[in-house]
Design a protein around this motif. Structure first.
Motif, PDB file in Angstrom:
ATOM      1  N   THR A  10     -34.018  82.355 -27.379  1.00 40.66           N
ATOM      2  CA  THR A  10     -35.038  81.036 -27.590  1.00 40.66           C
ATOM      3  C   THR A  10     -34.221  80.138 -28.778  1.00 40.66           C
ATOM      4  OG1 THR A  10     -37.031  82.383 -27.000  1.00 40.66           O
ATOM      5  CG2 THR A  10     -37.276  80.303 -28.131  1.00 40.66           C
ATOM      6  N   ASP A  11     -33.830  80.788 -29.791  1.00 42.83           N
ATOM      7  CA  ASP A  11     -33.347  79.861 -30.775  1.00 42.83           C
ATOM      8  C   ASP A  11     -31.999  79.170 -30.396  1.00 42.83           C
ATOM      9  OD1 ASP A  11     -35.239  80.343 -32.789  1.00 42.83           O
ATOM     10  OD2 ASP A  11     -34.067  81.916 -33.766  1.00 42.83           O
ATOM     11  N   ARG A  12     -31.348  80.055 -29.510  1.00 45.20           N
ATOM     12  CA  ARG A  12     -29.976  79.326 -28.883  1.00 45.20           C
ATOM     13  C   ARG A  12     -30.154  78.189 -27.729  1.00 45.20           C
ATOM     14  NH1 ARG A  12     -28.307  83.833 -26.724  1.00 45.20           N
ATOM     15  NH2 ARG A  12     -27.078  84.501 -28.777  1.00 45.20           N
ATOM     16  N   LEU A  13     -31.403  78.583 -27.145  1.00 46.40           N
ATOM     17  CA  LEU A  13     -31.886  77.316 -26.231  1.00 46.40           C
ATOM     18  C   LEU A  13     -32.198  76.291 -26.953  1.00 46.40           C
ATOM     19  CD1 LEU A  13     -33.780  79.436 -23.425  1.00 46.40           C
ATOM     20  CD2 LEU A  13     -31.547  78.361 -23.105  1.00 46.40           C
ATOM     21  N   ILE A  14     -33.236  76.459 -27.967  1.00 47.49           N
ATOM     22  CA  ILE A  14     -33.560  75.372 -28.958  1.00 47.49           C
ATOM     23  C   ILE A  14     -32.315  74.510 -29.594  1.00 47.49           C
ATOM     24  CG2 ILE A  14     -34.895  74.773 -30.936  1.00 47.49           C
ATOM     25  CD1 ILE A  14     -36.794  76.624 -30.056  1.00 47.49           C
ATOM     26  N   ARG A  15     -31.282  75.354 -29.995  1.00 43.50           N
ATOM     27  CA  ARG A  15     -30.078  74.664 -30.628  1.00 43.50           C
ATOM     28  C   ARG A  15     -29.452  73.979 -29.626  1.00 43.50           C
ATOM     29  NH1 ARG A  15     -28.031  79.049 -32.350  1.00 43.50           N
ATOM     30  NH2 ARG A  15     -26.590  79.452 -30.722  1.00 43.50           N
ATOM     31  N   ASP A  16     -29.257  74.632 -28.503  1.00 46.75           N
ATOM     32  CA  ASP A  16     -28.542  73.839 -27.374  1.00 46.75           C
ATOM     33  C   ASP A  16     -29.230  72.287 -26.920  1.00 46.75           C
ATOM     34  OD1 ASP A  16     -26.515  75.913 -27.689  1.00 46.75           O
ATOM     35  OD2 ASP A  16     -27.245  77.019 -25.704  1.00 46.75           O
ATOM     36  N   ARG A  17     -30.520  72.797 -26.838  1.00 49.50           N
ATOM     37  CA  ARG A  17     -31.340  71.614 -26.448  1.00 49.50           C
ATOM     38  C   ARG A  17     -31.201  70.306 -27.288  1.00 49.50           C
ATOM     39  NH1 ARG A  17     -35.864  69.557 -27.640  1.00 49.50           N
ATOM     40  NH2 ARG A  17     -36.323  71.096 -28.954  1.00 49.50           N
ATOM     41  N   SER A  56     -35.116  88.189 -27.872  1.00 50.70           N
ATOM     42  CA  SER A  56     -35.679  87.063 -27.255  1.00 50.70           C
ATOM     43  C   SER A  56     -35.895  85.923 -28.236  1.00 50.70           C
ATOM     44  CB  SER A  56     -37.296  87.495 -26.766  1.00 50.70           C
ATOM     45  OG  SER A  56     -37.928  86.528 -26.260  1.00 50.70           O
ATOM     46  N   MET A  57     -36.098  85.998 -29.488  1.00 54.51           N
ATOM     47  CA  MET A  57     -36.406  85.052 -30.202  1.00 54.51           C
ATOM     48  C   MET A  57     -35.045  84.331 -30.565  1.00 54.51           C
ATOM     49  SD  MET A  57     -39.073  85.883 -33.240  1.00 54.51           S
ATOM     50  CE  MET A  57     -38.596  87.785 -33.573  1.00 54.51           C
ATOM     51  N   ILE A  58     -33.713  85.465 -30.527  1.00 57.62           N
ATOM     52  CA  ILE A  58     -32.370  84.715 -30.681  1.00 57.62           C
ATOM     53  C   ILE A  58     -32.089  84.074 -29.526  1.00 57.62           C
ATOM     54  CG2 ILE A  58     -30.029  85.326 -30.638  1.00 57.62           C
ATOM     55  CD1 ILE A  58     -30.996  87.992 -32.259  1.00 57.62           C
ATOM     56  N   LYS A 114     -40.527 103.686 -29.779  1.00 60.08           N
ATOM     57  CA  LYS A 114     -40.883 102.728 -28.962  1.00 60.08           C
ATOM     58  C   LYS A 114     -41.277 101.247 -29.619  1.00 60.08           C
ATOM     59  CE  LYS A 114     -44.470 102.152 -25.370  1.00 60.08           C
ATOM     60  NZ  LYS A 114     -45.374 102.575 -24.711  1.00 60.08           N
ATOM     61  N   GLU A 115     -41.927 101.366 -30.736  1.00 59.11           N
ATOM     62  CA  GLU A 115     -42.136 100.186 -31.437  1.00 59.11           C
ATOM     63  C   GLU A 115     -40.829  99.529 -31.968  1.00 59.11           C
ATOM     64  OE1 GLU A 115     -46.329 101.215 -33.391  1.00 59.11           O
ATOM     65  OE2 GLU A 115     -44.753 102.000 -34.483  1.00 59.11           O
ATOM     66  N   LEU A 116     -39.957 100.263 -32.439  1.00 60.46           N
ATOM     67  CA  LEU A 116     -38.658  99.887 -32.778  1.00 60.46           C
ATOM     68  C   LEU A 116     -37.671  98.987 -31.607  1.00 60.46           C
ATOM     69  CD1 LEU A 116     -37.111 102.418 -35.274  1.00 60.46           C
ATOM     70  CD2 LEU A 116     -37.656 100.224 -35.776  1.00 60.46           C
ATOM     71  N   GLN A 117     -37.944  99.516 -30.553  1.00 61.57           N
ATOM     72  CA  GLN A 117     -37.365  99.288 -29.342  1.00 61.57           C
ATOM     73  C   GLN A 117     -37.886  97.605 -28.895  1.00 61.57           C
ATOM     74  OE1 GLN A 117     -34.600 100.175 -27.909  1.00 61.57           O
ATOM     75  NE2 GLN A 117     -34.432  98.265 -26.533  1.00 61.57           N
ATOM     76  N   ALA A 118     -39.277  97.919 -28.928  1.00 62.72           N
ATOM     77  CA  ALA A 118     -39.893  96.401 -28.719  1.00 62.72           C
ATOM     78  C   ALA A 118     -39.597  95.503 -29.729  1.00 62.72           C
ATOM     79  CB  ALA A 118     -41.559  96.768 -28.823  1.00 62.72           C
ATOM     80  N   ALA A 119     -39.542  95.756 -31.138  1.00 55.00           N
ATOM     81  CA  ALA A 119     -39.220  95.029 -31.868  1.00 55.00           C
ATOM     82  C   ALA A 119     -37.751  94.277 -31.636  1.00 55.00           C
ATOM     83  CB  ALA A 119     -39.499  95.356 -33.230  1.00 55.00           C
ATOM     84  N   ILE A 120     -36.960  95.062 -31.314  1.00 59.43           N
ATOM     85  CA  ILE A 120     -35.417  94.842 -31.033  1.00 59.43           C
ATOM     86  C   ILE A 120     -35.539  93.684 -29.750  1.00 59.43           C
ATOM     87  CG2 ILE A 120     -33.558  95.510 -30.440  1.00 59.43           C
ATOM     88  CD1 ILE A 120     -33.667  97.942 -31.912  1.00 59.43           C
ATOM     89  N   GLU A 121     -36.564  94.117 -28.776  1.00 58.37           N
ATOM     90  CA  GLU A 121     -36.227  93.347 -27.840  1.00 58.37           C
ATOM     91  C   GLU A 121     -37.077  91.862 -28.067  1.00 58.37           C
ATOM     92  OE1 GLU A 121     -38.645  95.190 -24.760  1.00 58.37           O
ATOM     93  OE2 GLU A 121     -37.202  96.784 -24.418  1.00 58.37           O
ATOM     94  N   ARG A 122     -38.103  92.008 -29.057  1.00 58.74           N
ATOM     95  CA  ARG A 122     -38.550  90.438 -29.570  1.00 58.74           C
ATOM     96  C   ARG A 122     -37.776  89.747 -30.220  1.00 58.74           C
ATOM     97  NH1 ARG A 122     -42.907  93.824 -31.039  1.00 58.74           N
ATOM     98  NH2 ARG A 122     -42.489  93.425 -33.105  1.00 58.74           N
ATOM     99  N   GLU A 123     -36.850  90.321 -31.095  1.00 62.77           N
ATOM    100  CA  GLU A 123     -35.776  89.889 -31.667  1.00 62.77           C
ATOM    101  C   GLU A 123     -34.604  89.232 -31.016  1.00 62.77           C
ATOM    102  OE1 GLU A 123     -32.838  90.608 -35.463  1.00 62.77           O
ATOM    103  OE2 GLU A 123     -33.248  92.421 -34.159  1.00 62.77           O
TER     104      GLU A 123
END
Length: 575
Positions: A400-407, A396-398, A385-394
Motif C-alpha cells: 500500500t505504501d508503494r502504491l501511495i508513493r508511486d501515486r 500488505s502495508m508495504i 499463525k499470528e506471526l504469519q498474519a502479522a507478516i502478511e499485514r506488514e
C-alpha cells in the motif's frame, strides 16, 4: 560504563567476558534532560502564563531545545540562552541556564549514579586495582559531573575512544555479522551474564504446583545449559519466569509441556532428564528431553548392539553436564565385558577338563536406554499463525505504501510539469507557440493546477499518467521546435564544411597534386558527382530555412542535414 548501566568486562584474545553488570533503568540521559524540561516548563508557565503540557507539539519542541542546551552546557560553564520563536499562542519565549544550576537540579541523579558505581564493586570478582581502563559510552557521559563521579569511584581516568552515540549500534552490527553466514569475520566469543534470575515451576496434572527451583541465578554466565532430572508418572509441565524484578509487568517467559510420559512396568515413576539452556541471545529454551530406562541385556548381544550403534552414531557427542554430577563411566563397562570374557573362558575350560554339568545361563549387564520426548512450547507472545498474519499485514502495508508513493510521485510529476512548462512559455519557448495556442495552453495548465488541489487530490496513478501525457503533447512540440532552431545552424555549418573539404580535394586533383596521383578518373568523377548533388541539396535547404515560422514544424530538420553530411562523407572519405 553507560550512565544507567555499568559493566565489568574482561578481554582476552578472541574472547570477551562480562565479569559483573548492574543497571538502574530509572537513571539515564533522558532523566537528566527531563529535569531541564521541567525547569523551563515552570519558568515559562509563570513568566508567559503558558500551559505547555496542554500541547504535545510544544512539549516536543521544548525537549528538543533542552537537549541542545544540555549538550552545550557540557562544554561551557557560562549561562546558555534558550530561545524558541512562536512557541505557543504566537509568543516567543526565552530563558537561560548554566552548568551549576543544572547540577543542582540533578543532584539526586548524580547521587544515584555514585551509588550504582559503588554497588558494582560489591562482591565483584575484581577490585579497583584490577581495573585497567574505564571506557564511557552514551550521550549522557558528556556531562562533566557524571564523568567526574565515574573517575572518583573507579579511580581511573575516563577513556572516550569509542563513539559515544554509535558504539552500541556498531556492536550490534558486528554481532549480526558474526551470526550471519553471509559474512566471514574473525571468531570472537562473548560470555555474558543473565540480567535476571530464572526459575522453573512444575505442575501436577490437576494444575497445582508440584515444586519450583532457581535454575539460573542473577548474574549467571550464558550461553550455558543444565541437565535437570525429574521423576514423573505423567506429562511434565514446566513454567519459566524471572525472579529478579524487571521494568515490565510480564515476568513469565513461557510454558513447556514434555511428553508422553508413562509409569514404568512396575508402576514406578519414570526418570526424565530435561536439558534447559540460555542461548547466545540470552533466551531460555528447553532444548531436549528424554526418559532414562535401565534394562538387563546379554553381554554378547549388547556387544553386537554397541557395534551397530557405533556405526550409526559414531559422530554423536555425549552430554557433559548433569545437575547431580553423575556421568557415565566407559571404563566400568569395559571392565564388565572383560570379566564376562574371563568367566566364559574359565567355564569352557572346566567343561573340557572335567566334563561336569555346568549352568549355561547367559551373563547379563545393565544398559541405559534413552527414549526421546516431545517438547511443546507455549511461550508468551505471538503464535506461528499470528506471526504469519502479522507478516502478511506488514507486506500488505508495504504494498500500500508503494502504491501511495508511486501515486504521489505521478501527481508530483504533473504538478512539476505544469510549473516548469509555464515558466518556459514565458521564456525560451515564447517564440515557438502561436499566441492563440499559447493562451489556450496556459488556460489548460491553470485548470490542471486547480484540478490537482480539488478533484484530482487523490486519484489513481494512471489518471495522473494520462493527464501528464495529454499536457505534454503541445509542450513537447514546442520543445522540439526550440531544439531544432538551436541545433540547425550548427548542422548546416558542418555540412558546408564537409562540402568545402571535398571541393578543395577536387581542385588539388585538377592541379595534378602528387598526393592524389594514385586516383583514377573514375574516382574523380564520383567525387564531383556526389559533391555536386549534396551542394544542390544544401542550397535547397538554405533557401527553405531563409524565413522559417518558429511556431510550426521546420521544413528541414537537423536529422535530415546530418544524414546528408554522413552520406557525403561515407562516399567521399574512402576515396
Amino acid at each position: 560504563v553507560v550512565i544507567n548501566a555499568e559493566y565489568g568486562v574482561g578481554f582476552n584474545k578472541g574472547k570477551l567476558e562480562i565479569k559483573k553488570a548492574i543497571a538502574d533503568p530509572q537513571l539515564g540521559g533522558r532523566y537528566f534532560g527531563q529535569r531541564i524540561v521541567n525547569f523551563f516548563k515552570t519558568e515559562f508557565g509563570n513568566k508567559y502564563k503558558l500551559d505547555i503540557d496542554s500541547r504535545a507539539k510544544a512539549v516536543l519542541r521544548l525537549e528538543t531545545e533542552c537537549e541542545k542546551l544540555k549538550k552545550t552546557m557540557s562544554a561551557n560553564s557560562t549561562h546558555i540562552p534558550l530561545n524558541i520563536e512562536c512557541f505557543m499562542n504566537d509568543k516567543d519565549v526565552s530563558g537561560r541556564m548554566n552548568r551549576a544550576e543544572f547540577e543542582d537540579l540533578s543532584s539526586d541523579l548524580f547521587d544515584k549514579l555514585k551509588t550504582l558505581l559503588s554497588s558494582l564493586l560489591v562482591d565483584a570478582p575484581f577490585t579497583v586495582s584490577d581495573i585497567d581502563s574505564v571506557e564511557i559510552v552514551g550521550g549522557a557521559t558528556r556531562i562533566p559531573r557524571a564523568k567526574a563521579i565515574i573517575e572518583e569511584v573507579l579511580q581511573k581516568p575516563c577513556s572516550t575512544t569509542l563513539n559515544a552515540d554509535e558504539c552500541v549500534a556498531r556492536g550490534c552490527a558486528l554481532q549480526c555479522a558474526i551470526l550471519s553466514p553471509a559474512f566471514k569475520v574473525r571468531e570472537f566469543a562473548i560470555n555474558d551474564l543473565v540480567p535476571a534470575g530464572i526459575k522453573l515451576v512444575w505442575y501436577d496434572p490437576n494444575g497445582t504446583v508440584g515444586g519450583d527451583m532457581e535454575v539460573f541465578k542473577n548474574g549467571h554466565n550464558f550461553p550455558f545449559s543444565k541437565m535437570l532430572t525429574f521423576y514423573r508418572k505423567e506429562n511434565l509441565i514446566l513454567e519459566a519466569s524471572y525472579i529478579t524484578p524487571l521494568p515490565h509487568t510480564q515476568t513469565v517467559i513461557g510454558r513447556f509441556e514434555i511428553g508422553p510420559i508413562k509409569p514404568t512396568e512396575d508402576g514406578q515413576s519414570a526418570k526424565v532428564k530435561v536439558k534447559v539452556k540460555v542461548d547466545i541471545h540470552g533466551i531460555l529454551i528447553v532444548e531436549s528431553a528424554h526418559i532414562v530406562t535401565r534394562v538387563q541385556v546379554p553381554v554378547e548381544e549388547d556387544k553386537k548392539e554397541e557395534k551397530k550403534e557405533e556405526k550409526k552414531e559414531g559422530g554423536e557427542e555425549k552430554m557433559d553436564t548433569d545437575t547431580n554430577g553423575v556421568r557415565p563411566s566407559v571404563s566400568n563397562e569395559n571392565q564388565c565385558e572383560e570379566n564376562a570374557e574371563k568367566i566364559e573362558k574359565s567355564d569352557s575350560e572346566i567343561k573340557e577338563g572335567a566334563g561336569e554339568v555346568i549352568d549355561d545361563k547367559p551373563k547379563t549387564k545393565t544398559k541405559t536406554i534413552q527414549t526421546p520426548l516431545t517438547v511443546t512450547s507455549a511461550k508468551e507472545g505471538f503464535s506461528d499463525k499470528e506471526l504469519q498474519a502479522a507478516i502478511e499485514r506488514e507486506n500488505s502495508m508495504i504494498a500500500t505504501d508503494r502504491l501511495i508513493r508511486d501515486r504521489q510521485m505521478a501527481k508530483n510529476s504533473v504538478e512539476e510539469y505544469v510549473y516548469g512548462i509555464r515558466d518556459k512559455l514565458y521564456g525560451k519557448l515564447e517564440k515557438f507557440m502561436k499566441e492563440q495556442e499559447k493562451e489556450a495552453y496556459m488556460a489548460e495548465l491553470t485548470r490542471t493546477e486547480d484540478w490537482l488541489y480539488d478533484e484530482g487530490e487523490n486519484c489513481q496513478k494512471q489518471v495522473y499518467i494520462d493527464k501528464l501525457a495529454e499536457l505534454r503533447k503541445p509542450g513537447d512540440a514546442a520543445e522540439v521546435r526550440f531544439a531544432e532552431a538551436e541545433a540547425r545552424p550548427g548542422a548546416l555549418n558542418m555540412l558546408a564544411h564537409s562540402i568545402v573539404h571535398v571541393k578543395k580535394a577536387i581542385d588539388m586533383m585538377e592541379q595534378k597534386d602528387e598526393k592524389y596521383d594514385h586516383l583514377s578518373d573514375e574516382d574523380k568523377a564520383t567525387l564531383i558527382a556526389k559533391v555536386t548533388e549534396i551542394d544542390q541539396v544544401y542550397n535547397v535547404y538554405c533557401t527553405k530555412l531563409t524565413s522559417v515560422d518558429l511556431t510550426v514544424p521546420p521544413p528541414v530538420t537537423t536529422a535530415q542535414i546530418n544524414d546528408k553530411k554522413k552520406e557525403l562523407e561515407d562516399k567521399c572519405t574512402p576515396i
